[in-house]
Design a protein around this motif. Structure first.
Motif, PDB file in Angstrom:
ATOM      1  N   GLY A 750      69.140-106.954 -37.158  1.00 23.23           N
ATOM      2  CA  GLY A 750      70.453-107.302 -37.691  1.00 23.23           C
ATOM      3  C   GLY A 750      70.701-108.795 -37.669  1.00 23.23           C
ATOM      4  N   ASP A 751      70.292-109.455 -36.545  1.00 19.21           N
ATOM      5  CA  ASP A 751      70.463-110.907 -36.464  1.00 19.21           C
ATOM      6  C   ASP A 751      69.627-111.618 -37.525  1.00 19.21           C
ATOM      7  OD1 ASP A 751      72.240-110.807 -34.378  1.00 19.21           O
ATOM      8  OD2 ASP A 751      70.686-110.959 -32.835  1.00 19.21           O
ATOM      9  N   LEU A 752      68.422-111.115 -37.773  1.00 17.92           N
ATOM     10  CA  LEU A 752      67.559-111.740 -38.775  1.00 17.92           C
ATOM     11  C   LEU A 752      68.155-111.587 -40.173  1.00 17.92           C
ATOM     12  CD1 LEU A 752      64.935-113.234 -39.318  1.00 17.92           C
ATOM     13  CD2 LEU A 752      63.765-111.027 -39.473  1.00 17.92           C
ATOM     14  N   ARG A 753      68.667-110.382 -40.452  1.00 13.64           N
ATOM     15  CA  ARG A 753      69.320-110.181 -41.760  1.00 13.64           C
ATOM     16  C   ARG A 753      70.523-111.105 -41.900  1.00 13.64           C
ATOM     17  NH1 ARG A 753      68.256-104.516 -40.932  1.00 13.64           N
ATOM     18  NH2 ARG A 753      70.338-104.295 -40.020  1.00 13.64           N
ATOM     19  N   ARG A 754      71.309-111.210 -40.823  1.00  9.99           N
ATOM     20  CA  ARG A 754      72.498-112.073 -40.868  1.00  9.99           C
ATOM     21  C   ARG A 754      72.110-113.538 -41.053  1.00  9.99           C
ATOM     22  NH1 ARG A 754      74.581-108.108 -37.427  1.00  9.99           N
ATOM     23  NH2 ARG A 754      73.631-109.028 -35.567  1.00  9.99           N
ATOM     24  N   MET A 755      71.009-113.955 -40.418  1.00  8.86           N
ATOM     25  CA  MET A 755      70.583-115.346 -40.562  1.00  8.86           C
ATOM     26  C   MET A 755      70.262-115.673 -42.023  1.00  8.86           C
ATOM     27  SD  MET A 755      67.377-117.305 -38.743  1.00  8.86           S
ATOM     28  CE  MET A 755      66.152-116.460 -39.772  1.00  8.86           C
ATOM     29  N   ILE A 756      69.512-114.792 -42.665  1.00  8.18           N
ATOM     30  CA  ILE A 756      69.159-115.038 -44.077  1.00  8.18           C
ATOM     31  C   ILE A 756      70.393-114.943 -44.960  1.00  8.18           C
ATOM     32  CG2 ILE A 756      67.811-114.132 -46.010  1.00  8.18           C
ATOM     33  CD1 ILE A 756      65.686-113.320 -43.971  1.00  8.18           C
TER      34      ILE A 756
END
Length: 837
Positions: A750-756
């Motif tokens: 989820g954090d990776l998706r949010r970062m992008i």
């Protein structure tokens, strides 16, 4: 290298998807523009050919401009001679205009006059009804049916000859360059109806002779009566006539083509930005592969050739797809705009040179975007390419060069704008508008170059400023900085689309407000109702007017009709009308000043600024008033002066009255016409004027222009969004190991998706703000540069429309990040770290 080229296209084909989409959309748009230009030319040729349909030749003194002007009306003279020749069968084409009206004053505007032609000469196609056969019948263009709310069998009046006719049918009207809607009378009626008719052309056939033989016969006859005239330029074959007319029309086609290619050109520029970014990212991803080729013996020329060949193949395939899409869209456009009426003709109207040019442009777009990455690939040292590369340090010197070029180009554009704006003719002359337009385009290109340098700094700064409590947000900001070329190009593509859409929204609304304000000031009353009879409106009629649908306010004032005498009588009624001043504040769109005692307010089209006074005379009596310009009809006097003039004229004055009517704002043309027709039913022998129809027509024209423009600009925005999706997707692949590393250190999916996603938010947010600001600025410049003389300009920013356009662009960019973000989150950290690229 051939086998390698094939292998590369298979292995890297998925990375070219965005390039194919961007090029295909640009090519389709360009072919649609070429198809539109071709359709206009096609319809013009069809219109010209219809003039000579069924004829071997034509007599015309309007085709060639270098004729001897010592002979007046040579066509008319030749026709008068040939009418007595039993071998010659001809049909004259008359020059003249007429206006169709219905009771109440609604009119069609001026139309050409024509008459039914005998066989074998062609006649206009019928949309409804039949061709006129009786002397009291006419066929009218189809659009008159809606404009005047008439039907087959309705009675209309021709104002020029003051006669009534019954409508027998309606003719089809094409929207081509050379189409000229006409009032069609029965055969042979024009000479009987119009004494001042003028024969401009005559189509003819000759018994026993065909083609050139018929033309030569008529030339010989013409030479008998006009021996000094070059009859070869007056008597033409049908084919030569069409050819010469099309040559004249073709001279104006480059200008038409330049106009229709403006928006496809914008889409092409956007495509170049998007494709260039794609190729730069792909180059970064393939450095090791290319370095390996250099290491095993491939030289720089072979690497460049390999990359260029890949670009050519991609460009060619994408362009072919664009041609198919463009052919469909162009055919639909030509058909549904009625420029070309038949499906087959709508397709065939797309010129072959249009296909060839669009294909070449598509390939050229791809080559232009890919040539720089290809040379960069060829110039790479194998050792340098195999080393890790710090993205933040990539191409610093080249970005500095772009910054310098951007500053220089922006400065040149601003200099052109400054020269135009300081000119005393700014806003009045087309030359200053052209200079300002050029300056705007040049400065826009310069600003876009500056933004490719500036956007990464802004996104990084915002990430640091706002993301103090969010590591994910800070990383998103840093990621936009790590590959500034990609970030800058992506942001610039979005800025381009948002700027153009905002500019058109602001410009159209400002022009609409400026034009409507001008109408309100010059013609402030929606509808003005009186009667043709010499009488006031009755109480019952006034009550009915107040109750009419869409009517909001009514003000009734007394009026006098007095003999015109030597006075100006523009309507030819034999009288002039004087109105008593009244409070029109509730019905007028702007303040209407009441004339003081001793002053007469004169309608703008009767007002002469050189005449300081106005005299009304009755027998040996007269009254003189000072004159002031007014925007109410006829002449207006204060109540005291009105009664004095009435007493002076005595029995010569006829009492009348005028109802000033305010209707609902924002009504369409059809609603205004319906309201007018309803008012006409409420009053016996009505006369109706006012500015409501003009206002509605102007609003429709501006809104139609805005819709068409925004739709065309939407292609550019779509291409930009394709670029956003692609660059994000490619960046995910490029940062595969990096993303795996942060996952391994504890970052969740989820954090990776949010970062992008936050990366997209930063880029799209900055692009939206900058695009809106630039759009407002360029919209204001365009408004004030329009050569509309002394008319007051009103800059209006419709924040709701701008906000909707900005929000749609922002959300679309955000939507474009979903798939890349999901792709990044799905990757296994172990597999990604094990992947050595």
């Amino acid at each position: 290298m051939k086998g390698l080229l094939s292998a590369n296209m298979k292995s890297h084909g998925s990375r070219y998807r965005a390039t194919v989409i961007a090029v295909a959309l640009a090519v389709a748009f360009i072919l649609t523009a070429f198809g539109l230009a071709g359709a206009l030319q096609y319809s013009a040729k069809a219109s010209v050919a219809s003039n000579v349909l069924g004829a071997d030749g034509i007599i015309s003194d309007v085709v060639y401009q270098d004729l001897d002007d010592s002979v007046q009306n040579p066509t008319d003279k030749i026709w008068e001679h040939l009418k007595n020749d039993p071998k010659v069968h001809g049909e004259p084409i008359y020059v003249g205009i007429e206006e169709v009206t219905v009771p109440g004053g609604a009119d069609s505007g001026f139309l050409r006059i024509a008459q039914v032609r005998p066989e074998p000469f062609g006649n206009p196609k019928l949309a409804e009804g039949k061709l006129p056969a009786a002397s009291d019948e006419v066929a009218l263009p189809e659009f008159v049916k809606a404009n005047l709310s008439v039907k087959v069998g309705s009675k209309v009046k021709m104002t020029g000859i003051d006669r009534e006719f019954k409508i027998s049918g309606f003719t089809e009207v094409e929207n081509g360059i050379n189409s000229a809607p006409s009032i069609l009378y029965a055969a042979g009626q024009i000479p009987k109806l119009y004494e001042d008719r003028y024969v401009s052309e005559v189509v003819f056939n000759v018994d026993g002779k065909k083609g050139d033989a018929a033309v030569e016969y008529v030339r010989a006859e013409a030479h008998k009566i006009l021996p000094d005239l070059d009859t070869d330029k007056i008597v033409l074959s049908s084919e030569k006539y069409v050819e010469k007319q099309m040559e004249d029309i073709a001279e104006g086609m480059p200008a038409v083509l330049a106009v229709v290619l403006v928006f496809p050109g914008i889409a092409a520029v956007t495509a170049i930005i998007v494709i260039s970014t794609t190729f730069q990212v792909m180059l970064a991803q393939r450095k090791r592969e290319l370095a390996l080729l250099r290491a095993i013996g491939a030289d720089a020329r072979q690497i460049r050739g390999l990359m260029i060949k890949e670009n050519l193949i991609v460009g060619l395939l994408a362009s072919i797809a664009g041609l198919l899409l463009g052919a469909v869209s162009s055919t639909l456009l030509n058909k549904f705009t009625k420029i070309v009426p038949e499906w087959a003709d709508a397709f065939l109207a797309i010129p072959l040179w249009g296909y060839a040019s669009a294909l070449a442009i598509g390939v050229l777009i791809t080559l232009i975007a890919g040539i720089r990455p290809a040379f960069q690939a060829g110039n790479l040292s194998p050792m340098v390419a195999l080393e890790p590369v710090d993205s933040a340090a990539v191409q610093k010197s080249k970005r500095l060069t772009r910054l310098i070029f951007g500053i220089v180009i922006t400065g040149i554009g601003l200099a052109c704008i400054t020269i135009a704006t300081v000119s005393p003719d700014f806003g009045k002359e087309a030359a200053q508008f052209g200079l300002a337009f050029l300056g705007g385009m040049v400065s826009f290109i310069g600003v876009l170059m500056l933004l490719t340098w500036l956007v990464p700094y802004i996104t990084r700064g915002i990430g640091k400023l706002i993301g103090k409590n969010s590591v994910t947000f800070q990383m998103a900001g840093e990621n936009t900085w790590r590959n500034p070329a990609r970030t800058g190009a992506t942001g610039t593509a979005l800025v381009l689309g948002i700027t153009l859409v905002t500019m058109m929204i602001v410009g159209a609304k400002s022009v609409e407000t400026s034009v409507l304000t001008e109408i309100d000031e010059k013609r402030p009353i929606d509808l003005i109702v009186s009667t043709e009879d010499n009488r006031p409106l009755t109480d019952a009629e006034i009550t009915a007017i107040n109750k009419t649908e869409n009517v909001t306010q009514v003000a009734v004032t007394k009026a006098l009709r007095v003999p015109a005498g030597d006075e100006a009588d523009p309507m030819g009624n034999g009288y002039i009308q004087i109105n008593e001043a009244a409070d029109l504040s509730k019905v007028a769109h702007t303040d209407v000043a009441t004339p003081p005692e001793g002053t007469v307010a004169v309608d703008g089209w009767l007002y002469d600024p050189d005449e300081g006074t106005k005299q009304f005379s009755a027998g040996d009596k007269s009254m003189t008033f000072a004159v002031q310009a007014a925007h109410t009809p006829n002449y207006t006097l204060s109540s005291k002066d009105f009664e004095a003039v009435r007493a002076m004229y005595g029995e010569e004055a006829v009492d009348s009255s005028v109802a000033f009517v305010r209707i609902k704002d924002g009504l369409s043309i059809s609603q205004v016409l319906e309201t007018r027709n309803n008012l006409m039913d409420k009053v016996q022998a009505p006369q109706i004027g006012g500015s409501a129809l003009e206002r509605a027509a102007m609003v429709l024209a501006i809104k139609s222009m805005l819709i068409a423009t925004v739709v065309m600009l939407a292609v550019s925005v779509l291409v930009a969004l394709v670029g956003v999706t692609n660059t994000l997707a490619l960046s995910v692949v490029e940062r595969r190991r990096e993303n795996a590393m942060v996952r391994a250190l504890g970052m969740t999916k989820g954090d990776l998706r949010r970062m992008i996603t936050w990366e997209t938010v930063l880029i799209a947010g900055v692009a939206t703000v900058v695009g809106v600001a630039m759009g407002i600025g360029y919209g204001a410049l365009g408004l004030h540069a329009l050569p509309i003389g002394e008319a007051t300009r009103h800059l209006v920013i419709p924040w709701d429309q701008v906000a909707v356009a900005a929000l749609i662009s922002f959300l679309a960019a955000l939507l474009a990040s979903i798939m890349p973000a999901r792709l990044a989150a799905k990757a296994s950290p172990v597999e990604a770290l094990a992947d050595v690229g």
